[in-house]
Design an enzyme around this catalytic site. Structure first.
Site, PDB file in Angstrom:
ATOM      1  N   ASN A   1      45.030  55.605  34.717  1.00  0.00           N
ATOM      2  CA  ASN A   1      46.174  54.941  35.351  1.00  0.00           C
ATOM      3  C   ASN A   1      45.653  53.681  36.030  1.00  0.00           C
ATOM      4  OD1 ASN A   1      48.327  54.174  36.905  1.00  0.00           O
ATOM      5  ND2 ASN A   1      48.301  55.962  38.258  1.00  0.00           N
TER       6      ASN A   1
ATOM      7  N   LYS B   1      47.256  51.375  37.451  1.00  0.00           N
ATOM      8  CA  LYS B   1      48.069  50.950  38.602  1.00  0.00           C
ATOM      9  C   LYS B   1      48.319  49.434  38.560  1.00  0.00           C
ATOM     10  CE  LYS B   1      46.436  54.933  41.113  1.00  0.00           C
ATOM     11  NZ  LYS B   1      46.089  55.563  42.386  1.00  0.00           N
TER      12      LYS B   1
ATOM     13  N   HIS C   1      54.714  59.642  39.905  1.00  0.00           N
ATOM     14  CA  HIS C   1      53.457  59.416  40.618  1.00  0.00           C
ATOM     15  C   HIS C   1      53.720  59.377  42.128  1.00  0.00           C
ATOM     16  CE1 HIS C   1      49.775  57.650  42.093  1.00  0.00           C
ATOM     17  NE2 HIS C   1      49.221  58.065  40.968  1.00  0.00           N
TER      18      HIS C   1
ATOM     19  N   GLU D   1      52.608  57.630  44.447  1.00  0.00           N
ATOM     20  CA  GLU D   1      52.811  56.308  45.043  1.00  0.00           C
ATOM     21  C   GLU D   1      54.270  55.875  44.915  1.00  0.00           C
ATOM     22  OE1 GLU D   1      49.592  54.415  42.941  1.00  0.00           O
ATOM     23  OE2 GLU D   1      48.201  55.583  44.156  1.00  0.00           O
TER      24      GLU D   1
ATOM     25  N   GLU E   1      48.322  66.187  41.184  1.00  0.00           N
ATOM     26  CA  GLU E   1      47.558  65.206  41.952  1.00  0.00           C
ATOM     27  C   GLU E   1      47.820  65.415  43.443  1.00  0.00           C
ATOM     28  OE1 GLU E   1      46.644  61.485  39.470  1.00  0.00           O
ATOM     29  OE2 GLU E   1      48.686  61.245  40.170  1.00  0.00           O
TER      30      GLU E   1
ATOM     31  N   GLY F   1      42.810  58.184  45.579  1.00  0.00           N
ATOM     32  CA  GLY F   1      42.256  56.943  46.111  1.00  0.00           C
ATOM     33  C   GLY F   1      41.457  57.103  47.390  1.00  0.00           C
TER      34      GLY F   1
ATOM     35  N   SER G   1      40.782  61.099  42.749  1.00  0.00           N
ATOM     36  CA  SER G   1      39.357  60.809  42.895  1.00  0.00           C
ATOM     37  C   SER G   1      38.478  61.506  41.844  1.00  0.00           C
ATOM     38  CB  SER G   1      38.889  61.149  44.313  1.00  0.00           C
ATOM     39  OG  SER G   1      39.575  60.348  45.260  1.00  0.00           O
TER      40      SER G   1
HETATM   41  P1  PGA Z   1      42.344  57.902  41.918  1.00  0.00           P
HETATM   42  O1  PGA Z   1      43.902  57.847  41.460  1.00  0.00           O
HETATM   43  O2  PGA Z   1      41.565  58.435  40.751  1.00  0.00           O
HETATM   44  O3  PGA Z   1      41.993  56.508  42.254  1.00  0.00           O
HETATM   45  O4  PGA Z   1      42.271  58.827  43.092  1.00  0.00           O
HETATM   46  C1  PGA Z   1      44.456  58.867  40.705  1.00  0.00           C
HETATM   47  C2  PGA Z   1      45.910  58.591  40.449  1.00  0.00           C
HETATM   48  O5  PGA Z   1      46.601  58.078  41.347  1.00  0.00           O
HETATM   49  O6  PGA Z   1      46.429  58.863  39.352  1.00  0.00           O
END
Ligand code: PGA
Length: 250
Positions: free
Chosen positions: A9, A11, A95, A97, A167, A173, A213
């Site tokens: 992803n 982003k 997601h 976010e 997740e 992140g 992560s």
């Molecule tokens: P990350 O993000 O690997 O940077 O923690 C994962 C995601 O949001 O899909």
């Protein structure tokens, strides 16, 4: 029986040129991959360009979002049909976010999952609890609602086109990954929910990815868990070397 999937992803990162460069590097390194699915999700404006770079390779394309309508007066939105038209095989919905920054509800996310499947694409449905929800023992209830409401109206047959991504929000992140045991526990719980909503064959056939992560140094332990069928990778998917190592988990 469940083919592992590693999805990147990207982003809100990378220009068109940078996206195409990364895609080209992945195609060169992963040309012979067969036993696992590799998916990348660039920003909307890079999708068509990246589609050209990955054509005739095992690397597949996903969009990070969609709007659940075919056409119409929806300024600024993009439909699943148009994402299919530029070469997407999958669309990510739900997601954290988007749930947090854009107030997306389970009901709206459910419409996207449904629209994605109806357009003939695979839906990657993201779910996961916040740290506060985990610490106040609401995690199982949150995951149950996200699964039940996110999959409302989706039939057992349509579940063949659905991938779940667990997740935990506190792991996204942050560099803090769920431990192998924490992730496995949540995945087993989610598979149990699918068994209750559908039946055993559906629960056993549905892939559940872990996200939050995921890095080259923790992917092997996560992928060794019996209910973890892949990874949704954010930060580490932006560097070819790291993402390739994750795809090549052992
Ligand atoms: P990350 O993000 O690997 O940077 O923690 C994962 C995601 O949001 O899909």
């Amino acid at each position: 029986m469940r083919k592992p999937m590693i999805a990147g992803n990207w982003k809100l990162h990378k220009t068109l040129k940078e996206s195409c460069q990364l895609a080209t590097e992945l195609v060169q390194q992963l040309a012979t991959i067969e036993d696992r699915e590799v998916v990348i999700a660039p920003v909307f404006t890079s999708l068509a360009g990246v589609a050209g770079e990955i054509a005739n390779s095992p690397v597949q394309l996903a969009a990070q979002n969609c709007y659940p309508a075919e056409t119409g007066a929806f300024t600024g939105e993009v439909s699943p049909a148009l994402l299919k038209d530029v070469g997407c095989q999958y669309i990510i919905s739900g997601h954290s976010e988007r749930r947090q920054l854009l107030n997306e509800t389970n009901q709206f996310i459910n419409q996207k999952v449904s629209a994605t499947i109806n357009a003939g694409l695979g839906a990657i449905l993201c779910i996961g609890e916040t740290l506060q929800e985990r610490e106040t023992h609401q995690m199982l209830e949150v995951l149950t609602n996200q699964i039940k409401e996110g999959l409302a109206g989706i039939t057992a047959e349509q579940m063949a086109d659905v991938v779940i991504a667990y997740e935990p929000v506190w792991a996204i992140g942050t560099g803090v990954t769920a431990s192998d045991e924490q992730a496995q526990e949540a995945h087993a719980f989610i598979r149990g929910l699918l068994q209750g909503l559908y039946y055993q064959e559906v629960a056993e056939a549905t892939r559940i990815l872990y996200g939050g992560s995921v890095k080259p140094n923790n992917v092997d332990g996560l992928m060794a868990q019996s209910d973890i069928d892949g990874a949704l990778v954010g930060g580490a998917s932006l560097k070819a070397e790291d993402f390739i190592r994750i795809v090549r988990f052992e």
